[in-house]
Design a protein around this motif. Structure first.
Motif, short mmCIF file in Angstrom:
data_model
loop_
_atom_site.label_atom_id
_atom_site.label_comp_id
_atom_site.label_asym_id
_atom_site.label_seq_id
_atom_site.Cartn_x
_atom_site.Cartn_y
_atom_site.Cartn_z
N UNK A 186 0.85 -1.19 0.00
CA UNK A 186 0.00 0.00 0.00
C UNK A 186 0.89 1.24 0.00
N UNK A 187 0.90 1.93 -1.13
CA UNK A 187 1.70 3.14 -1.28
C UNK A 187 0.78 4.28 -1.68
N UNK A 188 1.16 5.53 -1.36
CA UNK A 188 0.34 6.67 -1.79
C UNK A 188 0.15 6.66 -3.30
N UNK A 189 -1.06 6.98 -3.74
CA UNK A 189 -1.38 6.93 -5.16
C UNK A 189 -2.45 7.96 -5.45
N UNK A 190 -2.46 8.47 -6.66
CA UNK A 190 -3.52 9.37 -7.10
C UNK A 190 -4.77 8.52 -7.33
N UNK A 191 -5.76 8.68 -6.47
CA UNK A 191 -6.94 7.82 -6.52
C UNK A 191 -7.78 8.04 -7.77
N UNK A 192 -7.48 9.08 -8.54
CA UNK A 192 -8.21 9.27 -9.79
C UNK A 192 -7.91 8.16 -10.79
N UNK A 193 -6.85 7.40 -10.53
CA UNK A 193 -6.55 6.26 -11.41
C UNK A 193 -7.68 5.24 -11.40
N UNK A 194 -8.46 5.23 -10.31
CA UNK A 194 -9.59 4.30 -10.22
C UNK A 194 -10.60 4.54 -11.33
N UNK A 195 -10.73 5.79 -11.78
CA UNK A 195 -11.70 6.09 -12.84
C UNK A 195 -11.33 5.38 -14.14
N UNK A 196 -10.05 5.07 -14.28
CA UNK A 196 -9.60 4.38 -15.50
C UNK A 196 -9.75 2.87 -15.40
N UNK A 197 -9.50 2.31 -14.20
CA UNK A 197 -9.42 0.86 -14.06
C UNK A 197 -10.61 0.22 -13.36
N UNK A 198 -11.40 0.98 -12.63
CA UNK A 198 -12.52 0.41 -11.89
C UNK A 198 -13.83 0.61 -12.65
N UNK A 199 -14.78 -0.25 -12.36
CA UNK A 199 -16.11 -0.11 -12.94
C UNK A 199 -16.83 1.07 -12.29
N UNK A 200 -17.91 1.57 -12.90
CA UNK A 200 -18.66 2.66 -12.27
C UNK A 200 -19.16 2.30 -10.87
N UNK A 201 -19.59 1.05 -10.68
CA UNK A 201 -20.08 0.64 -9.37
C UNK A 201 -18.97 0.66 -8.32
#
Length: 234
Positions: free
Chosen positions: A113-128
């Motif tokens: 677990x390292x600090x990360x720009x959580x906006x990356x989730x918009x690219x790799x995660x589903x809308x749900x």
């Protein structure tokens, strides 16, 4: 029976232990280990193979040094002597993880677990999944991101497609059970998939997740130490 084993990698492995571990892996692994710039990378790589060889030798009855491995087109490893034997390995940060046993596809993933720009989730995660992540308190979002990430990685590793399968093409979300426990399930193309999931922090800096197409996943991983692994080899 499915087992999950985890081994915490020490910062320094005694030379006698390291020589024994190197002698227990393939020539390809030894060459690879010698090329790593950081010794920690060599430790993780070699210990992952040693743990796999010891465990699969016990499962199959085959001598561990005779075991040989291949990979499918997407990089998932299999045992050449018996491709039906189920296993998967992962390592990151201070930990190596191995899942094995059962009769159907398995996947495991561990991430530091390292600090990360959580906006990356918009690219790799589903809308749900993005909705679930955004609803978490700010101080829990980083851990939640890594929990979702490792769960998704364990699934694509189990089905053997790796990152050729878009991470946002399926969603893994929790159902809340009694006492606040979470039961994770996956949906793809609007349909539930039968795979079962396990997710739990290994410590404050590492997240573990695993996936099995059939069978029960253990409630807790089995802790393996460098000392106990060495004892299996002598």
């Amino acid at each position: 029976m499915i087992t999950i084993q985890v081994l915490q990698v020490p910062s320094v492995i005694p030379e006698a232990y390291w020589d024994l571990f190197l002698s227990s892996v393939s020539e390809e692994r030894r060459v690879q280990a010698a090329r790593f710039i950081h010794q920690a990378d060599a430790y993780r790589s070699v210990l992952g193979e040693v743990l796999t060889r010891v465990t699969l030798s016990e499962l199959t009855g085959l001598p561990r040094k005779e075991l040989s491995f291949s990979r499918n087109a997407y990089g998932k490893p299999c045992l050449m002597q018996d491709p039906k034997v189920q296993f998967n390995v992962s390592h990151s940060g201070d930990w190596v993880a191995l899942i094995s046993g059962g009769t159907d596809e398995l996947g495991v993933d561990v991430e530091k677990i390292s600090p990360i720009d959580l906006q990356i989730a918009e690219r790799f995660f589903s809308p749900q999944e993005n909705t679930y992540l955004a609803a978490m308190p700010a101080d829990q979002q980083l851990n939640t991101f890594y929990r979702l990430w490792t769960l998704k990685e364990s699934y694509i590793k189990a089905i053997g497609m790796g990152l050729s399968m878009p991470l946002n093409s399926f969603a893994i979300l929790p159902n809340i059970l009694e006492h606040g426990e979470l039961d994770w399930s996956c949906k793809q193309d609007g349909q539930s998939v039968p795979h079962r999931f396990y997710s739990h922090p290994l410590d404050e800096q590492h997240m573990l997740a695993s996936c099995a197409a059939e069978g029960e996943l253990p409630a807790q991983p089995e802790i393996v130490t460098v000392e106990s692994l060495c004892a299996e080899l002598v």
